[in-house]
Design a protein around this motif. Structure first.
Motif, mmCIF file in Angstrom:
data_model
loop_
_atom_site.group_PDB
_atom_site.id
_atom_site.type_symbol
_atom_site.label_atom_id
_atom_site.label_comp_id
_atom_site.label_asym_id
_atom_site.label_seq_id
_atom_site.Cartn_x
_atom_site.Cartn_y
_atom_site.Cartn_z
ATOM 1 N N GLY A 118 39.987 35.720 44.014
ATOM 2 C CA GLY A 118 40.425 34.408 43.590
ATOM 3 C C GLY A 118 39.235 33.461 43.654
ATOM 4 N N LEU A 119 39.187 32.655 44.723
ATOM 5 C CA LEU A 119 38.047 31.750 44.893
ATOM 6 C C LEU A 119 36.765 32.495 45.241
ATOM 7 C CD1 LEU A 119 39.537 28.701 46.852
ATOM 8 C CD2 LEU A 119 39.264 29.003 44.387
ATOM 9 N N ALA A 120 36.857 33.703 45.746
ATOM 10 C CA ALA A 120 35.669 34.502 46.041
ATOM 11 C C ALA A 120 35.109 35.052 44.729
ATOM 12 C CB ALA A 120 36.012 35.624 47.017
ATOM 13 N N HIS A 121 34.450 34.175 44.004
ATOM 14 C CA HIS A 121 33.992 34.463 42.641
ATOM 15 C C HIS A 121 32.819 33.521 42.393
ATOM 16 C CE1 HIS A 121 34.067 33.871 38.222
ATOM 17 N NE2 HIS A 121 34.470 35.133 38.189
ATOM 18 N N PRO A 122 31.816 33.941 41.623
ATOM 19 C CA PRO A 122 30.637 33.073 41.429
ATOM 20 C C PRO A 122 30.975 31.677 40.935
ATOM 21 C CG PRO A 122 30.212 35.268 40.558
ATOM 22 C CD PRO A 122 31.670 35.247 40.952
ATOM 23 N N GLY A 126 38.233 33.714 39.984
ATOM 24 C CA GLY A 126 38.444 35.121 39.710
ATOM 25 C C GLY A 126 39.816 35.392 39.127
ATOM 26 N N LEU A 127 40.132 36.679 39.005
ATOM 27 C CA LEU A 127 41.383 37.090 38.358
ATOM 28 C C LEU A 127 42.604 36.432 38.986
ATOM 29 C CD1 LEU A 127 43.103 38.945 36.506
ATOM 30 C CD2 LEU A 127 42.974 40.673 38.312
ATOM 31 N N ALA A 128 42.681 36.394 40.331
ATOM 32 C CA ALA A 128 43.873 35.846 40.979
ATOM 33 C C ALA A 128 44.059 34.367 40.637
ATOM 34 C CB ALA A 128 43.797 36.039 42.494
ATOM 35 N N SER A 129 42.967 33.616 40.610
ATOM 36 C CA SER A 129 43.064 32.192 40.258
ATOM 37 C C SER A 129 43.439 32.029 38.792
ATOM 38 C CB SER A 129 41.737 31.491 40.540
ATOM 39 O OG SER A 129 41.410 31.547 41.907
ATOM 40 N N HIS A 130 42.798 32.795 37.932
ATOM 41 C CA HIS A 130 43.055 32.707 36.492
ATOM 42 C C HIS A 130 44.510 33.042 36.182
ATOM 43 C CE1 HIS A 130 40.815 33.373 32.415
ATOM 44 N NE2 HIS A 130 42.013 32.884 32.204
ATOM 45 N N LEU A 131 44.989 34.139 36.764
ATOM 46 C CA LEU A 131 46.376 34.548 36.535
ATOM 47 C C LEU A 131 47.347 33.509 37.092
ATOM 48 C CD1 LEU A 131 48.147 36.895 35.459
ATOM 49 C CD2 LEU A 131 48.113 37.823 37.782
ATOM 50 N N VAL A 181 38.672 50.228 60.912
ATOM 51 C CA VAL A 181 38.489 50.584 59.502
ATOM 52 C C VAL A 181 37.872 49.389 58.772
ATOM 53 C CG1 VAL A 181 39.724 51.206 57.377
ATOM 54 C CG2 VAL A 181 40.362 52.259 59.547
ATOM 55 N N LYS A 182 37.061 49.673 57.762
ATOM 56 C CA LYS A 182 36.408 48.611 56.996
ATOM 57 C C LYS A 182 37.410 47.540 56.578
ATOM 58 C CE LYS A 182 33.883 47.818 52.682
ATOM 59 N NZ LYS A 182 33.424 48.403 51.416
ATOM 60 N N PRO A 183 37.049 46.259 56.667
ATOM 61 C CA PRO A 183 37.984 45.197 56.297
ATOM 62 C C PRO A 183 38.244 45.142 54.797
ATOM 63 C CG PRO A 183 35.830 44.260 56.753
ATOM 64 C CD PRO A 183 35.759 45.714 57.136
ATOM 65 N N VAL A 184 39.289 44.412 54.431
ATOM 66 C CA VAL A 184 39.495 43.996 53.047
ATOM 67 C C VAL A 184 39.048 42.544 52.933
ATOM 68 C CG1 VAL A 184 41.368 45.614 52.637
ATOM 69 C CG2 VAL A 184 41.898 43.302 53.443
ATOM 70 N N PHE A 185 38.982 42.052 51.707
ATOM 71 C CA PHE A 185 38.394 40.739 51.462
ATOM 72 C C PHE A 185 39.414 39.873 50.719
ATOM 73 C CE2 PHE A 185 35.265 43.946 52.058
ATOM 74 C CZ PHE A 185 34.465 43.382 53.050
ATOM 75 N N VAL A 186 39.960 38.927 51.449
ATOM 76 C CA VAL A 186 41.094 38.122 50.993
ATOM 77 C C VAL A 186 40.595 36.770 50.507
ATOM 78 C CG1 VAL A 186 43.306 37.100 51.663
ATOM 79 C CG2 VAL A 186 42.557 39.262 52.707
ATOM 80 N N SER A 187 41.063 36.352 49.333
ATOM 81 C CA SER A 187 40.756 34.999 48.871
ATOM 82 C C SER A 187 41.984 34.394 48.196
ATOM 83 C CB SER A 187 39.555 34.978 47.924
ATOM 84 O OG SER A 187 39.720 35.817 46.805
ATOM 85 N N VAL A 188 42.043 33.095 48.270
ATOM 86 C CA VAL A 188 43.138 32.338 47.656
ATOM 87 C C VAL A 188 43.003 32.416 46.142
ATOM 88 C CG1 VAL A 188 44.007 29.996 47.299
ATOM 89 C CG2 VAL A 188 43.387 30.783 49.599
#
Length: 230
Positions: A118-122, A126-131, A181-188
């Motif tokens: 989502g916000l974790a985008h240059p 990102g896709l979550a925000s756009h959608l 275990v390796k984390p996941v990466f969560v963004s609004v």
């Protein structure tokens, strides 16, 4: 039933046009709503699979009961890839088919969880925000890797987290969903707070690193793509 999708009229065809759409829509992202409470209502996973040789993309939307994680409904869509591969503009390849899958659902999707950002985008879109902006739905992104952003490794225990940073700006969180275990990466994405997005992610990961929404949507879109090739 699988919906067949064409490229929407007026859909951006160039990088310049897509960047202009991102710039226009980014200002509509809502960041001051908490979003639905974890464990209530519906939560829907969306994911896509590609067949580059045949220029096909398949999308799946899988609705879960947020309290039990039982599947309530599912839908798929298959269409032509609607935009060339450009890092940072992947949403333009995926959104027409993802929206068609969401539109084919027989019930409201509730919160939508995207396999991505989502916000974790240059450009913070990102896709979550756009959608989210296009549908008006609350959305979050839960990604498998940190993209270009920096983070300190969270503590080893489930639920530990650390800021995902663009310089000093927090664009999301590295969240540990399984001990060690390796984390996941969560963004609004849209209409959800970061705290709530992380709480939903933990509610959706009772057994595995990735949310049940993503796991089920991933399996379904791959199946839809195989059946489209048959």
């Amino acid at each position: 039933m699988t919906t067949t999708v064409g490229v929407p009229a007026g859909w951006p065809a160039t990088e310049e046009a897509a960047l202009a759409v991102q710039d226009e829509l980014r200002g509509r992202v809502v960041l001051d709503e908490p979003g639905p409470a974890p464990g209530t209502g519906h939560v829907t996973g969306v994911d896509v699979a590609y067949d580059d040789e045949r220029d096909l993309v398949a999308a799946a939307a899988v609705v879960l009961d947020a309290a039990t994680l039982a599947v309530v409904a599912e839908a798929t869509a298959v269409g032509r890839v609607s935009f060339p591969y450009v890092p940072g503009l992947l949403a333009f390849r995926e959104i027409p088919t993802v929206r068609a899958a969401l539109d084919a659902l027989p019930c409201p999707p509730g919160l939508v969880v995207c396999d991505g950002y989502g916000l974790a985008h240059p450009r913070r879109f990102g896709l979550a925000s756009h959608l989210g902006v296009l549908t008006g739905l609350p959305t979050v992104g839960v990604a498998k890797n940190p993209f270009t952003f920096a983070y300190d490794d969270p503590d080893a225990s489930r639920g530990s987290h650390a800021p995902l940073l663009a310089g000093t700006e927090e664009v999301g969180r590295a969240l540990r969903t399984r001990d060690g275990v390796k984390p996941v990466f969560v963004s609004v994405g849209h209409r959800v707070s970061l705290d709530n997005a992380c709480a939903h992610t933990l509610a959706l990961t009772p057994e595995y690193r990735l949310p049940e929404t993503t796991r089920r949507a991933d399996a379904l879109c791959r199946r839809a793509l195989r059946e489209a090739q048959a």
